[in-house]
Design an enzyme around this catalytic site. Structure first.
Site, PDB file in Angstrom:
ATOM      1  N   ALA A   1       2.954 -23.238  -1.415  1.00  0.00           N
ATOM      2  CA  ALA A   1       2.313 -22.332  -0.988  1.00  0.00           C
ATOM      3  C   ALA A   1       2.768 -21.532   0.505  1.00  0.00           C
ATOM      4  O   ALA A   1       3.315 -20.839   0.999  1.00  0.00           O
ATOM      5  CB  ALA A   1       0.891 -22.329  -1.045  1.00  0.00           C
TER       6      ALA A   1
ATOM      7  N   SER B   1      -7.259 -23.040  -6.528  1.00  0.00           N
ATOM      8  CA  SER B   1      -6.089 -23.044  -7.937  1.00  0.00           C
ATOM      9  C   SER B   1      -7.043 -21.557  -8.490  1.00  0.00           C
ATOM     10  O   SER B   1      -5.836 -21.009  -9.594  1.00  0.00           O
ATOM     11  CB  SER B   1      -6.462 -24.140  -8.850  1.00  0.00           C
ATOM     12  OG  SER B   1      -5.696 -25.213  -8.205  1.00  0.00           O
TER      13      SER B   1
ATOM     14  N   ASP C   1     -10.863 -16.965 -27.918  1.00  0.00           N
ATOM     15  CA  ASP C   1     -10.251 -15.806 -27.092  1.00  0.00           C
ATOM     16  C   ASP C   1      -9.424 -15.371 -27.293  1.00  0.00           C
ATOM     17  O   ASP C   1      -9.128 -14.150 -26.601  1.00  0.00           O
ATOM     18  CB  ASP C   1     -11.261 -16.048 -25.903  1.00  0.00           C
ATOM     19  CG  ASP C   1     -12.642 -16.492 -25.513  1.00  0.00           C
ATOM     20  OD1 ASP C   1     -13.340 -15.919 -26.918  1.00  0.00           O
ATOM     21  OD2 ASP C   1     -12.914 -16.205 -24.309  1.00  0.00           O
TER      22      ASP C   1
ATOM     23  N   ASN D   1      -6.419 -27.178  -0.385  1.00  0.00           N
ATOM     24  CA  ASN D   1      -8.243 -27.444  -0.604  1.00  0.00           C
ATOM     25  C   ASN D   1      -8.383 -28.518  -0.082  1.00  0.00           C
ATOM     26  O   ASN D   1      -9.093 -29.989  -0.429  1.00  0.00           O
ATOM     27  CB  ASN D   1      -8.892 -27.747  -1.942  1.00  0.00           C
ATOM     28  CG  ASN D   1      -8.362 -26.286  -2.751  1.00  0.00           C
ATOM     29  OD1 ASN D   1      -8.802 -25.260  -2.291  1.00  0.00           O
ATOM     30  ND2 ASN D   1      -7.836 -27.033  -3.799  1.00  0.00           N
TER      31      ASN D   1
END
Length: 437
Positions: A334, A386, A207, A324
């Site tokens: 983050a 993610s 791709d 998570n």
């Protein structure tokens, strides 16, 4: 004022023999496993210099007979720690930080508990921590799995995580792109550099034939992605507009420039120094968007905050997964105030049950996300913050293309200002669902 940080105990073996500046990720993971400790510290240290004091800090370190390498001495500032030989420290000048080996630090009285003089070039000394992909499992399970994988010497057999029975929508666009209004956008990311710092990329994926890829590794392994996490994230942020056959469109900035920084090993594990090396490289290459679907559970770390600030000052934006932990506080990197934290949404636009909370700037599709995977599988469906993060990164590239004024903090503000409001607390979704221009 002097800066102090507590320093939890670690084994002598982990601190010295496996925590050299040039130690590989695998060596440190194996040492941590052998020690039986559940500490996320590697044994090395991260020094963050005061703003504008990098060269002064290098001189001070060398004055202490510390063998110090400088990323500026390497092409494009692409430097891999395991190739540093007997260096005691590696400096990341774009960020204003350095990683220091355990023995070198111990010999010079450097520790997270050390008091720093007001005129010292160093702002703070912190432990280096392990880092893992922000997949759908918790940090400790990811930590143990990565270590066990290395111990079994499985090499290339790490599988792409996929939701059982979940494949693709058979036509059109993935639900995530539709929710972000990507198909209606006239933008495609042309002229915008997007760096994805992760497990690498499936070079040769059908791709992406004809797409230029700039890559660098920071973990001592080829950029080729043998894990799958990085390829999936790159697919969402930068994948094709029209994949072959009945495959739905899953990529956002399909003409954006692809920069691949391999900061996570094929086992999925890494360390703060390798991640910072990748961030330093992406900043040095002036990548307008830097996407990081990785992290760990822990406090705000000065070096990541400095990296985020350095990026913003140069007109760049770092976007990172919140983590998570099923509602736990947003993890590093983050949680730094200068890095945009991304939460995950399910297809009904509700916060995902696994998504962390607290310091959240924006939300994006993260449950059952279809994207690229290494061959021969080609595609996979995965879940996690993610998967939400590259939705934001891809949309950020589209916005950056729309105006040269949308860089750094201006881009941060535009993403939040144009987000679709959601009926949930900001601690769960931030400003809401990211939208394409």
């Amino acid at each position: 004022m002097p800066t102090k940080r507590s320093n939890p105990k670690r084994t002598q073996t982990q601190s010295n023999s496996a925590a050299r500046t040039s130690s590989t990720v695998e060596e440190m993971l194996l040492a941590a496993q052998a020690s039986g400790s559940d500490s996320m510290e590697t044994g090395r240290f991260i020094v963050t210099f005061k703003e504008g004091a990098v060269d002064e800090g290098i001189k001070a370190m060398r004055a202490q007979s510390m063998r110090t390498a400088d990323a500026r001495d390497f092409n494009d500032q692409s430097v891999e720690l395991s190739g540093l030989g007997d260096a005691d420290a590696l400096v990341f000048p774009e960020i204003g930080a350095a990683v220091v080996g355990a023995a070198a630090a111990q010999e010079r009285g450097m520790s997270a508990a050390a008091e720093l003089a007001s005129d010292d070039a160093m702002q703070i000394i912190e432990p280096e921590y392990f880092v893992f992909p922000e997949g759908s499992e918790d940090y400790l399970r990811g930590f143990l799995r990565a270590a066990e994988t290395i111990a079994r010497d499985l090499g290339t057999t790490v599988a792409v995580e996929a939701s059982p029975g979940e494949e693709a929508e058979v036509a059109g666009n993935t639900w995530g792109l539709s929710a972000c209004r990507v198909p209606a956008s006239i933008r495609n990311g042309t002229g915008i550099k997007v760096a994805v710092l992760d497990t690498g990329f499936a070079i040769g994926h059908p791709d992406f034939v004809g797409r230029a890829v700039v890559s660098a590794t920071f973990v001592g392994q080829p950029v080729q992605d043998l894990h799958g996490h990085g390829t999936h994230c790159i697919g969402t942020a930068l994948g094709p507009q029209a994949p072959a056959g009945a495959t739905p469109r899953y990529g956002i900035a399909f003409r954006g420039s692809i920069f691949v920084g391999k900061v996570l090993s094929n086992s999925g594990g890494s360390v703060g120094g390798s991640v910072l090396a990748g961030m330093n490289w992406a900043i040095a290459n002036r990548c307008e968007v830097i996407s990081m679907s990785l992290g760990g559970a822990g406090p705000v770390q000065a070096a990541y905050t400095a990296a985020g600030q350095a990026a913003l000052q140069r007109g760049l934006l770092i976007v990172a997964a919140a983590g998570n932990g099923s509602g736990a506080p947003t993890g590093y990197p983050a949680n730094s105030p200068t890095i945009m934290a991304v939460a995950s949404l399910d297809s009904n636009l509700r916060p995902s049950s696994f998504s962390n909370r607290g310091k959240i700037e924006i939300a994006a599709p993260g449950r059952d996300v279809f994207s690229a995977a290494p061959m021969p599988r080609r595609y996979a469906t995965m879940s996690g913050t993610s998967m939400a993060t590259p939705h934001v990164s891809g949309c950020a590239a589209l916005w950056a293309q729309s105006s040269p004024a949308l860089r750094g903090m201006a881009l941060w503000n535009r993403l939040r200002a144009t987000a679709r409001p959601l009926p949930f607390p900001a601690s769960q979704v931030g400003a809401g669902l990211v939208q394409a221009p």
